[in-house]
Design a protein around this motif. Sequence first.
Motif, PDB file in Angstrom:
ATOM      1  N   ASP A  95     -26.909  -0.041  36.170  1.00  0.00           N
ATOM      2  CA  ASP A  95     -27.921  -0.116  37.223  1.00  0.00           C
ATOM      3  C   ASP A  95     -29.312  -0.111  36.590  1.00  0.00           C
ATOM      4  OD1 ASP A  95     -25.997  -0.093  39.195  1.00  0.00           O
ATOM      5  OD2 ASP A  95     -26.120   2.083  39.506  1.00  0.00           O
ATOM      6  N   PHE A  96     -30.214  -0.900  37.174  1.00  0.00           N
ATOM      7  CA  PHE A  96     -31.604  -0.923  36.711  1.00  0.00           C
ATOM      8  C   PHE A  96     -32.221   0.439  36.985  1.00  0.00           C
ATOM      9  CE2 PHE A  96     -36.121  -1.478  37.673  1.00  0.00           C
ATOM     10  CZ  PHE A  96     -36.556  -1.997  36.472  1.00  0.00           C
ATOM     11  N   ASP A  97     -32.948   0.958  36.001  1.00  0.00           N
ATOM     12  CA  ASP A  97     -33.567   2.275  36.103  1.00  0.00           C
ATOM     13  C   ASP A  97     -35.066   2.129  35.858  1.00  0.00           C
ATOM     14  OD1 ASP A  97     -34.375   4.901  35.957  1.00  0.00           O
ATOM     15  OD2 ASP A  97     -32.903   5.494  34.443  1.00  0.00           O
ATOM     16  N   ARG A  98     -35.830   2.201  36.932  1.00  0.00           N
ATOM     17  CA  ARG A  98     -37.287   2.061  36.816  1.00  0.00           C
ATOM     18  C   ARG A  98     -37.859   3.114  35.871  1.00  0.00           C
ATOM     19  NH1 ARG A  98     -41.935   0.612  40.316  1.00  0.00           N
ATOM     20  NH2 ARG A  98     -43.635   1.901  39.592  1.00  0.00           N
ATOM     21  N   GLU A 129     -32.007 -12.825  42.049  1.00  0.00           N
ATOM     22  CA  GLU A 129     -30.716 -12.454  41.450  1.00  0.00           C
ATOM     23  C   GLU A 129     -30.601 -10.940  41.418  1.00  0.00           C
ATOM     24  OE1 GLU A 129     -28.368 -14.610  40.366  1.00  0.00           O
ATOM     25  OE2 GLU A 129     -29.636 -16.245  41.060  1.00  0.00           O
ATOM     26  N   THR A 130     -29.377 -10.442  41.553  1.00  0.00           N
ATOM     27  CA  THR A 130     -29.180  -8.997  41.402  1.00  0.00           C
ATOM     28  C   THR A 130     -28.813  -8.661  39.963  1.00  0.00           C
ATOM     29  OG1 THR A 130     -26.905  -9.237  42.142  1.00  0.00           O
ATOM     30  CG2 THR A 130     -28.523  -8.572  43.791  1.00  0.00           C
ATOM     31  N   ASP A 131     -28.191  -9.603  39.246  1.00  0.00           N
ATOM     32  CA  ASP A 131     -27.843  -9.396  37.835  1.00  0.00           C
ATOM     33  C   ASP A 131     -28.936 -10.011  36.970  1.00  0.00           C
ATOM     34  OD1 ASP A 131     -25.555  -8.413  38.917  1.00  0.00           O
ATOM     35  OD2 ASP A 131     -24.194  -9.842  37.973  1.00  0.00           O
ATOM     36  N   ILE A 132     -29.580  -9.163  36.173  1.00  0.00           N
ATOM     37  CA  ILE A 132     -30.681  -9.635  35.338  1.00  0.00           C
ATOM     38  C   ILE A 132     -30.373  -9.309  33.880  1.00  0.00           C
ATOM     39  CG2 ILE A 132     -33.138  -9.410  34.864  1.00  0.00           C
ATOM     40  CD1 ILE A 132     -33.518  -8.780  37.785  1.00  0.00           C
ATOM     41  N   PRO A 133     -30.393 -10.320  33.011  1.00  0.00           N
ATOM     42  CA  PRO A 133     -30.154 -10.067  31.589  1.00  0.00           C
ATOM     43  C   PRO A 133     -31.240  -9.173  31.000  1.00  0.00           C
ATOM     44  CG  PRO A 133     -30.062 -12.420  32.082  1.00  0.00           C
ATOM     45  CD  PRO A 133     -30.579 -11.728  33.301  1.00  0.00           C
ATOM     46  N   SER A 134     -30.865  -8.255  30.114  1.00  0.00           N
ATOM     47  CA  SER A 134     -31.838  -7.365  29.487  1.00  0.00           C
ATOM     48  C   SER A 134     -32.885  -8.160  28.715  1.00  0.00           C
ATOM     49  CB  SER A 134     -31.138  -6.359  28.573  1.00  0.00           C
ATOM     50  OG  SER A 134     -30.411  -7.032  27.565  1.00  0.00           O
ATOM     51  N   LYS A 135     -32.486  -9.306  28.194  1.00  0.00           N
ATOM     52  CA  LYS A 135     -33.426 -10.165  27.466  1.00  0.00           C
ATOM     53  C   LYS A 135     -34.563 -10.615  28.387  1.00  0.00           C
ATOM     54  CE  LYS A 135     -33.756 -14.442  24.989  1.00  0.00           C
ATOM     55  NZ  LYS A 135     -33.688 -14.996  23.813  1.00  0.00           N
ATOM     56  N   THR A 136     -34.252 -10.950  29.623  1.00  0.00           N
ATOM     57  CA  THR A 136     -35.268 -11.371  30.586  1.00  0.00           C
ATOM     58  C   THR A 136     -36.250 -10.236  30.855  1.00  0.00           C
ATOM     59  OG1 THR A 136     -33.700 -12.884  31.621  1.00  0.00           O
ATOM     60  CG2 THR A 136     -35.632 -12.266  32.925  1.00  0.00           C
TER      61      THR A 136
END
Length: 153
Positions: free
Chosen positions: A60-63, A100-107
Amino acid sequence: MRCPFCGNVDTQVKDSRPAEDHVAIRRRRFCPACGGRFTTYERVQLRDLVVVKTSGKREDFDRDKLERSIRIAMQKRPVEPERLDQMISGIVRRLESMGETDIPSKTIGEIVMEALARIDTVGYVRFASVYKNFQEADDFDKFVSELRPGAPD
């Protein structure tokens, strides 16, 4: 909101005001059971984001994690904390609005580097050293030489 000190579920809001350039609401809370005071922040979340690591692992994305890494890169730099808050909020809004809900860490890394490059070169290089996994001094030298316009190769 549950009290972080005693666990009481009945806490009271004593004060609410805009925070971070009106992107969040800051609330001062009071617990009548233990007398504890604490602050909460309320932000709009457009969608739940998932970070896809280069290894394929998903989390999960963690701000807060994003904010920590940026603040470490910007430690002791002459940039106002409010400006960093605005930059972080802008990055999160940009990620959420990608569709998108899935975002590559590179992006995510590229977006952060782009934002840091606009506000502080030293913070940009610090973040890049971790993001690009610099191993030796030559890695820094090569990266910094690419930043200089018209620098000989």
